[in-house]
Design an enzyme around this catalytic site. Structure first.
Site, mmCIF file in Angstrom:
data_model
loop_
_atom_site.group_PDB
_atom_site.id
_atom_site.type_symbol
_atom_site.label_atom_id
_atom_site.label_comp_id
_atom_site.label_asym_id
_atom_site.label_seq_id
_atom_site.Cartn_x
_atom_site.Cartn_y
_atom_site.Cartn_z
ATOM 1 N N LYS A 195 0.896 -1.200 0.072
ATOM 2 C CA LYS A 195 -0.076 -0.053 -0.012
ATOM 3 C C LYS A 195 0.896 1.313 0.068
ATOM 4 O O LYS A 195 1.486 1.459 1.020
ATOM 5 C CB LYS A 195 -0.976 -0.077 1.128
ATOM 6 C CG LYS A 195 -1.650 1.310 1.634
ATOM 7 C CD LYS A 195 -2.966 1.122 2.386
ATOM 8 C CE LYS A 195 -3.558 2.538 2.678
ATOM 9 N NZ LYS A 195 -4.292 2.374 3.747
ATOM 10 N N LYS A 248 -2.096 -1.380 -3.864
ATOM 11 C CA LYS A 248 -2.800 -0.313 -3.815
ATOM 12 C C LYS A 248 -2.183 0.863 -3.834
ATOM 13 O O LYS A 248 -1.425 1.097 -3.081
ATOM 14 C CB LYS A 248 -4.040 -0.303 -2.364
ATOM 15 C CG LYS A 248 -4.795 0.724 -2.300
ATOM 16 C CD LYS A 248 -5.238 0.771 -0.807
ATOM 17 C CE LYS A 248 -5.800 2.019 -0.535
ATOM 18 N NZ LYS A 248 -6.428 2.200 0.798
#
Ligand code: PBG
Length: 331
Positions: A195, A248
């Site tokens: 992330k 992400k």
């Protein structure tokens, strides 16, 4: 003039043939719909920077969840916006916290829809960070203990899968251990593994009211310039017991998705984040892009890069279009 032996256009001429040789399929079963739960009744509070997305009280959230399930979307990802915040983010692990209530309500009403819960503290802490703060710094190990408590409280409310998004070191292992000790040995963990500290989360922070009150998230989320590090991050989560790993954002990180796909055999999720949604929506509204086609092209590209699952605010619109296409091609 010699004729070329191989003519790629031979297979592009007819729509039927194109459909037969298509390498990547996008189906409703690949989609996960994020939903934002707020306290109250009859609340539909639109998120300005995400047209079509609202913060929903439970009665309204159930309508959207039912609608998603009826279209064949297999799972929702629940986020909560609490009534009040404090330094330890207590509502994140409160028995009657908003996500706990939402998980219970969805499982009672729509048992066949999978409930994934986002495990983090940032929406619930007064400072807006994903962990505990001491002397202006985010403390790793104390945060991990709390995050494991959050995950357990989600399980006790009926969640099917927990998804830690905080990016503290060691949290997947700690959550696995806590869940196992409590008897939730069969509960999968979908880890936000790679992330990035991304500006594309901007609209989400409006939706979830989770902007850090000082500093930024760069001491725990990844540097957008790094890809080899993503492999190390995913490797750690796999070793700690993650069942599904995630990259992400999605669109600006397709190379990372492809690399993770190559290196690991686990199911891979990609989170097409709020800013990706906002860009396509905004350009569509201005008449600068064909919104529907760009949406399907973007989602297909994320699948092509190697993602099995896509978390997207477009889930319902995409499901509707895919259904229409399926119908049209069966005529
Ligand atoms: C919470 C969390 C964030 C997102 C998902 N979970 C925000 C952040 O890390 O700042 C972003 C999702 C989106 O932008 O759509 N940690």
């Amino acid at each position: 003039m010699a004729h070329p032996l191989y003519r790629p256009r031979r297979l592009r001429e007819s729509p039927l043939l194109r459909r037969m040789v298509r390498e990547t399929r996008l189906g409703v079963e690949n989609l996960i719909l994020p939903l934002f739960a707020v306290h109250g009744r009859g609340v539909r509070d639109p998120v300005t920077s995400m047209p079509g997305v609202s913060r929903l009280s439970l009665d309204e959230l159930l309508k959207e969840a039912k609608d998603a399930a009826s279209m064949g979307i297999p799972a929702v990802l629940l986020f909560g916006v609490p009534q009040s915040k404090d330094p330890r983010g207590s509502e994140a692990y409160a028995e009657d916290g908003i996500v706990q209530q939402a998980a219970r309500a969805v499982k009672e009403t729509i048992p066949d829809l999978l409930v994934i819960t986002d495990v983090c503290l940032c929406q619930y802490t007064s400072h807006g960070h994903c962990g505990l703060v001491e002397d202006g710094r985010i403390k790793n190990d104390a945060s991990v203990e709390l995050l494991a408590r959050v995950a357990l409280s989600h399980m006790e409310s009926g969640a099917d899968i927990v998804a830690p998004s905080d990016m503290m070191d060691g949290r997947v292992g700690a959550i696995r251990e806590t869940l196992d000790e409590a008897g939730y040995t069969e509960t999968p963990i979908m880890a936000y593994s790679a992330k990035y500290a991304s500006a594309f989360y901007g609209p989400f922070r409006e939706a979830a009211d989770s902007t850090p009150q000082f500093g930024d998230r760069r001491s725990y989320q990844m540097d957008p310039a790094n890809a080899a590090e993503a492999i190390r991050e995913v490797g750690l989560d796999v070793d700690e017991g993650a069942d599904i790993v995630m990259v992400k954002p999605a669109l600006p990180y397709l190379d990372v998705i492809a690399r993770v796909r190559q290196e690991f055999g686990l199911p891979l999720a990609a989170y097409s984040v709020s800013g990706e949604y906002a860009m396509i929506k905004a350009a569509g509204r201005l008449g600068w892009l064909d919104e529907e086609r760009c949406m399907l092209e973007a989602l297909t590209a994320i699948r092509r890069a190697g993602a099995d699952l896509i978390i997207t605010y477009f889930a319902r619109e995409a499901a509707r279009l895919l259904e229409r296409q399926r119908y049209a091609s069966s005529l």
